[in-house]
Enzyme design. Structure first.
Site, PDB file in Angstrom:
ATOM      1  N   TYR A  37       4.058   6.842  15.740  1.00  0.00           N
ATOM      2  CA  TYR A  37       3.019   5.876  15.359  1.00  0.00           C
ATOM      3  C   TYR A  37       1.630   6.521  15.479  1.00  0.00           C
ATOM      4  O   TYR A  37       0.819   6.460  14.550  1.00  0.00           O
ATOM      5  CB  TYR A  37       3.119   4.638  16.259  1.00  0.00           C
ATOM      6  CG  TYR A  37       1.984   3.649  16.104  1.00  0.00           C
ATOM      7  CD1 TYR A  37       1.895   2.834  14.976  1.00  0.00           C
ATOM      8  CD2 TYR A  37       1.000   3.523  17.093  1.00  0.00           C
ATOM      9  CE1 TYR A  37       0.845   1.915  14.838  1.00  0.00           C
ATOM     10  CE2 TYR A  37      -0.043   2.609  16.958  1.00  0.00           C
ATOM     11  CZ  TYR A  37      -0.117   1.812  15.832  1.00  0.00           C
ATOM     12  OH  TYR A  37      -1.154   0.920  15.696  1.00  0.00           O
ATOM     13  N   ILE A  42       0.815  -1.226   0.000  1.00  0.00           N
ATOM     14  CA  ILE A  42       0.000   0.000   0.000  1.00  0.00           C
ATOM     15  C   ILE A  42       0.847   1.274   0.000  1.00  0.00           C
ATOM     16  O   ILE A  42       0.313   2.370  -0.151  1.00  0.00           O
ATOM     17  CB  ILE A  42      -1.028   0.005   1.163  1.00  0.00           C
ATOM     18  CG1 ILE A  42      -0.337  -0.046   2.529  1.00  0.00           C
ATOM     19  CG2 ILE A  42      -2.041  -1.127   1.003  1.00  0.00           C
ATOM     20  CD1 ILE A  42      -1.299   0.188   3.712  1.00  0.00           C
TER      21      ILE A  42
HETATM   22  N1  LIG Z   1      -1.737  -4.287  17.873  1.00  0.00           N
HETATM   23  C1  LIG Z   1      -2.419  -3.390  18.604  1.00  0.00           C
HETATM   24  O1  LIG Z   1      -2.361  -3.395  19.838  1.00  0.00           O
HETATM   25  C2  LIG Z   1      -3.277  -2.368  17.904  1.00  0.00           C
HETATM   26  C3  LIG Z   1      -3.985  -1.451  18.697  1.00  0.00           C
HETATM   27  C4  LIG Z   1      -4.821  -0.538  18.070  1.00  0.00           C
HETATM   28  C5  LIG Z   1      -4.939  -0.513  16.697  1.00  0.00           C
HETATM   29  N2  LIG Z   1      -4.209  -1.384  15.936  1.00  0.00           N
HETATM   30  C6  LIG Z   1      -4.362  -1.321  14.486  1.00  0.00           C
HETATM   31  O2  LIG Z   1      -5.031  -2.500  14.072  1.00  0.00           O
HETATM   32  C7  LIG Z   1      -4.549  -2.901  12.791  1.00  0.00           C
HETATM   33  C8  LIG Z   1      -4.087  -4.349  12.858  1.00  0.00           C
HETATM   34  O3  LIG Z   1      -3.060  -4.445  13.827  1.00  0.00           O
HETATM   35  P1  LIG Z   1      -2.239  -5.795  14.025  1.00  0.00           P
HETATM   36  O4  LIG Z   1      -1.669  -5.745  15.383  1.00  0.00           O
HETATM   37  O5  LIG Z   1      -3.054  -6.940  13.564  1.00  0.00           O
HETATM   38  O6  LIG Z   1      -1.041  -5.547  12.996  1.00  0.00           O
HETATM   39  P2  LIG Z   1       0.035  -6.586  12.426  1.00  0.00           P
HETATM   40  O7  LIG Z   1      -0.076  -7.913  13.091  1.00  0.00           O
HETATM   41  O8  LIG Z   1       1.350  -5.879  12.440  1.00  0.00           O
HETATM   42  O9  LIG Z   1      -0.458  -6.798  10.924  1.00  0.00           O
HETATM   43  C9  LIG Z   1      -0.312  -5.823   9.947  1.00  0.00           C
HETATM   44  C10 LIG Z   1      -0.135  -6.527   8.630  1.00  0.00           C
HETATM   45  O10 LIG Z   1       0.069  -5.534   7.608  1.00  0.00           O
HETATM   46  C11 LIG Z   1       1.147  -5.945   6.790  1.00  0.00           C
HETATM   47  N3  LIG Z   1       1.777  -4.803   6.149  1.00  0.00           N
HETATM   48  C12 LIG Z   1       2.752  -3.987   6.642  1.00  0.00           C
HETATM   49  N4  LIG Z   1       3.093  -3.074   5.716  1.00  0.00           N
HETATM   50  C13 LIG Z   1       2.321  -3.295   4.632  1.00  0.00           C
HETATM   51  C14 LIG Z   1       2.240  -2.697   3.358  1.00  0.00           C
HETATM   52  N5  LIG Z   1       3.018  -1.673   3.011  1.00  0.00           N
HETATM   53  N6  LIG Z   1       1.338  -3.169   2.466  1.00  0.00           N
HETATM   54  C15 LIG Z   1       0.547  -4.224   2.791  1.00  0.00           C
HETATM   55  N7  LIG Z   1       0.602  -4.862   3.969  1.00  0.00           N
HETATM   56  C16 LIG Z   1       1.481  -4.399   4.900  1.00  0.00           C
HETATM   57  C17 LIG Z   1       2.079  -6.618   7.759  1.00  0.00           C
HETATM   58  O11 LIG Z   1       3.034  -7.401   7.091  1.00  0.00           O
HETATM   59  P3  LIG Z   1       4.489  -7.598   7.807  1.00  0.00           P
HETATM   60  O12 LIG Z   1       4.220  -8.310   9.085  1.00  0.00           O
HETATM   61  O13 LIG Z   1       5.234  -8.402   6.794  1.00  0.00           O
HETATM   62  O14 LIG Z   1       5.027  -6.220   8.032  1.00  0.00           O
HETATM   63  C18 LIG Z   1       1.115  -7.450   8.592  1.00  0.00           C
HETATM   64  O15 LIG Z   1       0.802  -8.677   7.991  1.00  0.00           O
HETATM   65  C19 LIG Z   1      -3.457  -1.897  12.420  1.00  0.00           C
HETATM   66  O16 LIG Z   1      -4.024  -0.899  11.619  1.00  0.00           O
HETATM   67  C20 LIG Z   1      -3.036  -1.291  13.744  1.00  0.00           C
HETATM   68  O17 LIG Z   1      -2.539   0.015  13.587  1.00  0.00           O
HETATM   69  C21 LIG Z   1      -3.396  -2.319  16.517  1.00  0.00           C
END
Ligand SMILES: NC(=O)c1ccc[n+]([C@@H]2O[C@H](COP(=O)([O-])OP(=O)(O)OC[C@H]3O[C@@H](n4cnc5c(N)ncnc54)[C@H](OP(=O)(O)O)[C@@H]3O)[C@@H](O)[C@H]2O)c1
Length: 299
Positions: free
Chosen positions: A132, A44
Site C-alpha cells: 500500500y 480511474i
Molecule cells: N484511511 C486512512 O487512514 C488514510 C490515511 C492516510 C491517507 N489516506 C488516503 O486518503 C484517501 C481517502 O481515504 P479514505 O479512507 O476516505 O478511503 P475510502 O473510504 O476507501 O474511499 C475511497 C473511495 O474510492 C473509491 N474507489 C476505489 N477504487 C476506485 C477506482 N478504481 N475508481 C474510482 N473510485 C475508486 C472507493 O470505492 P469502493 O469503496 O467501492 O472501493 C471509495 O469510495 C485515500 O487516497 C487514502 O489513500 C487514508
C-alpha cells in the site's frame, strides 16, 4: 462562468466529508460547481475513459481521494494496489493536465518506514514498508512528474462518519467483548476526516503546491487512542490490553513511528489542526447527537 471542482472518490470516508465542506470555500455564488464521482461514475484504473471523462467537464480543480485503502488486502493484491493507487493517479493527472486543472492527491504516512524518532517532514525520503505504501508513493511520483503545480497531502490514521475506521471498530467491539487487545507499538496522530477536509479545502483554495503534511496535533499509540475512545464514549467497563504488532500478526508491516510534522502547514498557511483528543471528543459527541440510544450508529 461555471468553475468546476471534481472530487474523485466522493463516496469514500474522506470524500463524503469533502463534499460537505468544499461548498463553503468554493461557493455557488462565486460560480463554483462541485461534482463528486466515485467508482460508478469513473474507474480511474482505465486510462482512456478517465482522461476523456475529466476532459469533458473541463474542471479547474481535481481532488483524487479514490484509492484501494485495504492496507492488508494490498499485500495479496499488489496488482490492484498499483493499478488503482499509482496508475489511477497517473490517469487522473493526464486528464487534468490537458485541461490545466489543479490536482490534489491524498497520500499517507505509510510512505515512511517509521525508523525516525521525531516527526517526519515533507523533505524526509520515503521508504515504504508495505505494498500500500509503495503504491501511494508511486502515485505521488506521478503527480510530481506529470504536473507543474500538483498538491500532495499526506495524512494518517483517519476516522469519520462515512467509512470503516478504528474508532468505529473499537465502538463496535466494545458492544460485544469485555476485553480488547490493542497494538501499543505504533505511534501516530489520529485525524478526523472533517478537520482534514477543511484543511485540504483551504490549501486547494489558495492553490498550494508541493507536499503538505496534514494531521490533528499530538500523537499516541493505537492503544492510547483506544482507551480514549472507550472513555469518551462511556464504555469504561471494557478493559484494554496492550499487545505488540507482532502479536497481532497483520499481513502488512506498519511504521512503528509515523507522526507527521505539520510545521510547513503552520508556517505557510497559519493553520494548525486541533489536538486529536479534542477532535475525537467532537466526533463521539456527533455520534451521540444523531443516535442518542446507540441503536443504529457505531456508538
Ligand atoms: N484511511 C486512512 O487512514 C488514510 C490515511 C492516510 C491517507 N489516506 C488516503 O486518503 C484517501 C481517502 O481515504 P479514505 O479512507 O476516505 O478511503 P475510502 O473510504 O476507501 O474511499 C475511497 C473511495 O474510492 C473509491 N474507489 C476505489 N477504487 C476506485 C477506482 N478504481 N475508481 C474510482 N473510485 C475508486 C472507493 O470505492 P469502493 O469503496 O467501492 O472501493 C471509495 O469510495 C485515500 O487516497 C487514502 O489513500 C487514508
Amino acid at each position: 462562468m461555471t468553475k468546476r471542482l471534481l472530487v474523485i472518490g466522493a463516496k469514500g470516508m474522506l470524500g463524503k466529508d469533502l463534499m460537505d465542506v468544499l461548498r463553503f470555500p468554493f461557493p455557488a455564488d462565486e460560480g463554483w460547481e462541485i461534482l463528486g464521482w466515485d467508482i460508478d461514475e469513473i474507474d480511474i484504473q482505465e486510462e482512456e475513459s478517465t482522461v476523456r471523462k475529466i476532459e469533458r467537464i473541463q474542471p479547474e480543480i481535481v481532488i483524487n481521494a479514490a484509492a484501494y485503502t485495504d492496507v492488508d488486502g494490498c499485500e495479496s493484491n499488489e496488482e490492484k494496489a498499483f493499478t488503482v493507487n499509482a496508475e489511477g493517479m497517473k490517469h487522473v493527472a493526464l486528464g487534468s493536465r490537458t485541461c490545466g486543472a489543479k490536482v490534489v492527491y491524498l497520500s499517507t504516512d505509510y510512505v515512511f518506514d517509521g525508523q525516525k524518532k521525531e516527526p517526519y517532514s515533507e523533505e524526509d525520503p520515503p521508504h515504504p514498508l508495505s505494498v500500500y505504501g509503495r503504491s501511494k508513493w508511486k502515485g505521488e511520483q506521478y503527480v510530481q512528474e506529470l504536473l507543474k503545480d500538483g498538491l500532495i497531502i499526506r495524512s494518517q490514521w483517519l476516522y469519520g462518519r462515512h467509512g470503516k475506521n478504528f474508532v468505529n471498530a473499537i465502538l463496535r467491539q466494545a458492544k460485544e467483548k469485555k476485553v480488547l487487545s490493542i497494538v501499543d507499538d505504533q505511534v501516530g496522530s489520529p485525524t478526523y476526516t472533517v478537520d482534514l477536509a477543511n484543511a485540504l479545502s483551504h490549501l486547494a483554495r489558495r492553490r498550494a503546491q508541493g507536499i503538505f503534511h496534514v494531521a490533528n496535533s499530538d500523537s499516541c499509540t493505537w492503544f492510547t487512542f483506544g482507551q480514549a475512545i472507550l472513555k469518551l464514549s462511556g464504555r469504561t467497563e471494557v478493559k484494554v490490553v496492550p499487545i505488540s504488532s507482532k502479536e497481532l500478526g497483520r499481513p502488512a508491516a506498519r511504521p512503528p513511528y509515523s507522526v507527521l510534522s505539520t510545521q510547513k502547514l503552520a508556517r505557510e498557511t497559519g493553520l494548525t489542526l486541533r489536538p486529536w483528543s479534542d477532535a475525537l471528543r467532537d466526533y463521539i459527541q456527533s455520534l451521540v447527537a444523531v443516535d442518542p440510544v446507540g441503536k443504529t450508529s457505531a456508538l
